[in-house]
Design an enzyme around this catalytic site. Structure first.
Site, PDB file in Angstrom:
ATOM      1  N   TYR A   1       0.835  -1.199   0.000  1.00 53.29           N
ATOM      2  CA  TYR A   1       0.000   0.000   0.000  1.00 53.29           C
ATOM      3  C   TYR A   1       0.873   1.254   0.000  1.00 53.29           C
ATOM      4  O   TYR A   1       1.270   1.768   1.044  1.00 53.29           O
ATOM      5  CB  TYR A   1      -0.944   0.013   1.200  1.00 53.29           C
ATOM      6  CG  TYR A   1      -1.839  -1.203   1.312  1.00 53.29           C
ATOM      7  CD1 TYR A   1      -2.144  -1.980   0.203  1.00 53.29           C
ATOM      8  CD2 TYR A   1      -2.383  -1.581   2.543  1.00 53.29           C
ATOM      9  CE1 TYR A   1      -2.962  -3.096   0.307  1.00 53.29           C
ATOM     10  CE2 TYR A   1      -3.205  -2.694   2.652  1.00 53.29           C
ATOM     11  CZ  TYR A   1      -3.488  -3.451   1.533  1.00 53.29           C
ATOM     12  OH  TYR A   1      -4.297  -4.555   1.644  1.00 53.29           O
TER      13      TYR A   1
ATOM     14  N   HIS B   1       0.652 -12.085   0.898  1.00 56.58           N
ATOM     15  CA  HIS B   1      -0.111 -11.143   0.081  1.00 56.58           C
ATOM     16  C   HIS B   1      -0.091 -11.459  -1.411  1.00 56.58           C
ATOM     17  O   HIS B   1       0.959 -11.720  -1.996  1.00 56.58           O
ATOM     18  CB  HIS B   1       0.449  -9.728   0.294  1.00 56.58           C
ATOM     19  CG  HIS B   1      -0.513  -8.638   0.000  1.00 56.58           C
ATOM     20  ND1 HIS B   1      -0.140  -7.313  -0.093  1.00 56.58           N
ATOM     21  CD2 HIS B   1      -1.857  -8.651  -0.218  1.00 56.58           C
ATOM     22  CE1 HIS B   1      -1.203  -6.572  -0.339  1.00 56.58           C
ATOM     23  NE2 HIS B   1      -2.250  -7.366  -0.428  1.00 56.58           N
TER      24      HIS B   1
END
Length: 328
Positions: A52, A133
């Protein structure tokens, strides 16, 4: 039962992808005010990731949470991407985040390096949950199976060992598709405790997760956190659906849901959040935002009354599976 079931009074957390400048350049003050609004609303589960904004979301989150008692909140981040010092011109979801290159790697060494970086950015000495992830075809294409094997022999074993040694409380996958979690739950050597399933168990789409993922989760005594409950904001009038530009068919689908919601006086946020959390395999739902005034609305939506007639109409019009657990 996971750490979320044990500690969360509310089945809601905060997803920090927007803090990494997802889709737009978020001012620092707005980002800080949002995290403070989340805390002030009583939300105590925070999920983040190096991806992010190439560490930007973790840094912004860490600046606020470093002021709090570490025992008072639950924190999860992710591995699979290592933030490098080398820079590049970014494009795509986080083009307004940091310009650092990211190394996609799921080995044991990469896991340890990623966690060390995250702890520094988050200004904390421990993590509660770590997700592997984007080990998924939507990000890795045909390479995802090769990377899954890399993770199976690297990240999975490393995280399971950390859990067994008490360094972390739980581990799992954080993906936008269901198949990687389904596959991981079938492994013999180690299985995820809890996984973050984004976009696929929502009011707008849930068939695959309902019929294939959730039964496996239940059989293996695992748990699910639902991310992206509004499908990248599409449900609430946004221009993206699952991080891609929204299509005309998707807008038409949402309009059908809106009409039923208006007929019964139901907010779309309430319908979305309560649908996802009604499944007994779901520990929490984690909407994300960088608008401080929207945080309390998310929380209020969990307790909003939704008449049973709304769900009946949704099922009758083929917008919700008749097999889905629904709010009581």
């Amino acid at each position: 039962m996971t750490i979320l079931d044990e500690k969360l009074k509310k089945k809601i957390g905060y997803g920090t992808a927007p803090l990494g400048n997802l889709f737009r350049d978020v001012p620092e003050q707005e980002a800080e005010d949002t995290v403070r609004a989340v805390w002030d609303a009583g939300i105590r589960y925070f999920d983040t990731a190096p991806f992010y904004g190439a560490g930007l979301a973790e840094e912004r989150l860490g600046r606020v949470l470093s002021e709090k008692n570490r025992d008072d909140f639950i924190l999860s981040t992710k591995v699979g991407r290592v933030v490098l010092d080398e820079k590049e011109d970014k494009e795509g979801l986080f083009e307004d985040g940091y310009q650092n290159k990211l190394l996609n790697e799921y080995t044991e060494d990469a896991v340890k390096r990623s966690i060390e970086q995250s702890l520094e950015r988050l200004q904390t000495d421990r993590l509660d949950i770590v997700y592997v992830h984007d080990l998924s075809p939507d990000f890795l294409g045909d390479e995802w199976i090769t990377k899954f094997d890399e993770a199976r022999n690297g990240a999975f074993k490393a995280l399971a060992k950390m859990r067994d040694e008490g360094i972390i409380s739980a581990w799992g996958l954080g993906v936008n598709t269901t198949i990687p979690i389904e596959l991981a739950l079938e492994l013999e050597e180690t299985k995820p405790d809890i996984s973050l399933q984004a976009l696929q168990y929502t009011l707008l789409q849930h068939e695959r997760a309902l019929t294939h993922l959730m039964p496996r989760v239940s059989q293996q005594d695992s748990r699910i956190v639902v991310g992206g409950p509004y499908n990248s904001g599409a449900l609430l009038g946004g221009d993206h659906f699952d991080y891609a530009p929204i299509t005309d068919d998707q807008r038409k689908h949402i309009k059908q849901v809106e009409k039923i919601a208006e007929r019964h006086g139901v907010s779309l946020k309430a319908a979305a959040l309560q649908f996802s959390t009604a499944n007994p395999n779901v520990s929490a739902v984690i909407p994300g935002s960088t608008r401080p005034d929207r945080i309390q609305a998310d929380l209020d939506a969990l307790s909003e009354h939704i008449p049973s007639a709304f769900w009946i109409d949704m099922i009758d019009e083929g917008l919700v599976s008749p097999d889905a657990p629904l709010p009581s």
